[in-house]
Design a protein around this motif. Structure first.
Motif, mmCIF file in Angstrom:
data_model
loop_
_atom_site.group_PDB
_atom_site.id
_atom_site.type_symbol
_atom_site.label_atom_id
_atom_site.label_comp_id
_atom_site.label_asym_id
_atom_site.label_seq_id
_atom_site.Cartn_x
_atom_site.Cartn_y
_atom_site.Cartn_z
ATOM 1 N N PHE A 2 1.386 4.400 5.720
ATOM 2 C CA PHE A 2 0.250 4.097 4.876
ATOM 3 C C PHE A 2 -0.272 5.320 4.137
ATOM 4 C CE2 PHE A 2 -0.113 0.311 7.590
ATOM 5 C CZ PHE A 2 -0.263 -0.643 6.605
ATOM 6 N N ASP A 3 0.111 6.494 4.595
ATOM 7 C CA ASP A 3 -0.380 7.698 3.928
ATOM 8 C C ASP A 3 0.447 8.047 2.697
ATOM 9 O OD1 ASP A 3 1.966 8.745 4.961
ATOM 10 O OD2 ASP A 3 1.006 10.310 6.132
ATOM 11 N N GLY A 4 1.471 7.265 2.420
ATOM 12 C CA GLY A 4 2.259 7.471 1.213
ATOM 13 C C GLY A 4 3.437 8.400 1.377
ATOM 14 N N HIS A 5 3.714 8.883 2.614
ATOM 15 C CA HIS A 5 4.827 9.824 2.759
ATOM 16 C C HIS A 5 6.164 9.159 2.468
ATOM 17 C CE1 HIS A 5 4.990 8.270 6.967
ATOM 18 N NE2 HIS A 5 6.278 8.516 6.840
ATOM 19 N N GLY A 6 6.195 7.843 2.447
ATOM 20 C CA GLY A 6 7.406 7.118 2.057
ATOM 21 C C GLY A 6 7.319 6.607 0.632
ATOM 22 N N GLY A 7 6.303 7.054 -0.073
ATOM 23 C CA GLY A 7 6.079 6.588 -1.433
ATOM 24 C C GLY A 7 5.106 5.420 -1.449
ATOM 25 N N ASN A 8 4.578 5.163 -2.623
ATOM 26 C CA ASN A 8 3.643 4.050 -2.773
ATOM 27 C C ASN A 8 4.283 2.731 -2.363
ATOM 28 O OD1 ASN A 8 1.621 5.715 -3.742
ATOM 29 N ND2 ASN A 8 2.162 5.384 -5.875
ATOM 30 N N GLU A 9 5.585 2.609 -2.629
ATOM 31 C CA GLU A 9 6.289 1.374 -2.302
ATOM 32 C C GLU A 9 6.251 1.089 -0.799
ATOM 33 O OE1 GLU A 9 7.831 3.245 -5.975
ATOM 34 O OE2 GLU A 9 7.755 3.974 -3.926
ATOM 35 N N ALA A 10 6.437 2.136 -0.006
ATOM 36 C CA ALA A 10 6.402 1.964 1.450
ATOM 37 C C ALA A 10 5.005 1.558 1.912
ATOM 38 C CB ALA A 10 6.843 3.247 2.156
ATOM 39 N N SER A 11 3.990 2.123 1.306
ATOM 40 C CA SER A 11 2.621 1.760 1.667
ATOM 41 C C SER A 11 2.337 0.301 1.347
ATOM 42 C CB SER A 11 1.618 2.651 0.922
ATOM 43 O OG SER A 11 1.752 3.986 1.323
ATOM 44 N N ILE A 12 2.761 -0.143 0.179
ATOM 45 C CA ILE A 12 2.550 -1.534 -0.221
ATOM 46 C C ILE A 12 3.346 -2.470 0.678
ATOM 47 C CG2 ILE A 12 2.925 -3.206 -2.089
ATOM 48 C CD1 ILE A 12 2.323 -0.827 -4.035
ATOM 49 N N TYR A 13 4.588 -2.098 0.979
ATOM 50 C CA TYR A 13 5.427 -2.902 1.867
ATOM 51 C C TYR A 13 4.742 -3.066 3.221
ATOM 52 C CZ TYR A 13 9.516 -4.509 4.453
ATOM 53 O OH TYR A 13 10.382 -5.253 5.221
ATOM 54 N N CYS A 14 4.238 -1.981 3.768
ATOM 55 C CA CYS A 14 3.575 -2.039 5.073
ATOM 56 C C CYS A 14 2.291 -2.864 5.013
ATOM 57 C CB CYS A 14 3.288 -0.638 5.585
ATOM 58 S SG CYS A 14 4.775 0.262 6.058
ATOM 59 N N GLU A 15 1.570 -2.727 3.933
ATOM 60 C CA GLU A 15 0.354 -3.523 3.767
ATOM 61 C C GLU A 15 0.690 -5.020 3.821
ATOM 62 O OE1 GLU A 15 -3.264 -4.138 0.537
ATOM 63 O OE2 GLU A 15 -1.470 -3.034 -0.055
ATOM 64 N N ARG A 16 1.802 -5.376 3.219
ATOM 65 C CA ARG A 16 2.213 -6.780 3.173
ATOM 66 C C ARG A 16 2.712 -7.297 4.520
ATOM 67 N NH1 ARG A 16 5.885 -7.070 -2.338
ATOM 68 N NH2 ARG A 16 4.178 -6.759 -3.827
ATOM 69 N N HIS A 17 3.408 -6.464 5.275
ATOM 70 C CA HIS A 17 4.142 -6.956 6.440
ATOM 71 C C HIS A 17 3.609 -6.531 7.802
ATOM 72 C CE1 HIS A 17 7.235 -8.692 3.920
ATOM 73 N NE2 HIS A 17 7.228 -7.577 3.213
ATOM 74 N N LEU A 18 2.938 -5.402 7.898
ATOM 75 C CA LEU A 18 2.521 -4.889 9.201
ATOM 76 C C LEU A 18 1.648 -5.867 9.986
ATOM 77 C CD1 LEU A 18 1.771 -1.365 10.283
ATOM 78 C CD2 LEU A 18 0.089 -3.108 10.823
ATOM 79 N N PRO A 19 0.657 -6.516 9.380
ATOM 80 C CA PRO A 19 -0.173 -7.422 10.196
ATOM 81 C C PRO A 19 0.627 -8.528 10.881
ATOM 82 C CG PRO A 19 -1.267 -6.942 8.128
ATOM 83 C CD PRO A 19 0.127 -6.391 8.016
ATOM 84 N N ASP A 20 1.550 -9.141 10.159
ATOM 85 C CA ASP A 20 2.340 -10.225 10.744
ATOM 86 C C ASP A 20 3.297 -9.717 11.817
ATOM 87 O OD1 ASP A 20 1.098 -12.176 9.205
ATOM 88 O OD2 ASP A 20 2.578 -12.008 7.594
ATOM 89 N N VAL A 21 3.901 -8.557 11.571
ATOM 90 C CA VAL A 21 4.802 -7.983 12.574
ATOM 91 C C VAL A 21 4.015 -7.669 13.843
ATOM 92 C CG1 VAL A 21 6.255 -5.986 13.140
ATOM 93 C CG2 VAL A 21 6.477 -7.094 10.905
#
Length: 65
Positions: A2-21
């Motif tokens: 979420f801190d962006g170390h994987g790029g904005n794309e990784a942050s957005i991906y995690c925002e979308r999927h982390l709660p359900d996982v």
């Protein structure tokens, strides 16, 4: 992630999927939150590196350009 170390794309991906996982994990359902978060972060890392995760991050990147 979420801190962006994987790029904005990784942050957005995690925002979308982390709660359900997280909610899908037995440790979470049993109230064992420390272990649930550890397992969730590991699973998110695996998902980010998977072919479908890479594809979704490419789509996110293309949509935000």
């Amino acid at each position: 992630m979420f801190d962006g170390h994987g790029g904005n794309e990784a942050s957005i991906y995690c925002e979308r999927h982390l709660p359900d996982v997280l909610k899908s994990l037995e440790d979470y359902k049993m109230g064992n939150y420390p272990d649930a978060f550890i397992k969730c972060f590991i699973k998110m890392d695996e998902l980010l590196g998977s072919p479908s995760g890479k594809k979704e991050m490419t789509e996110i990147h293309n949509a935000t350009d």
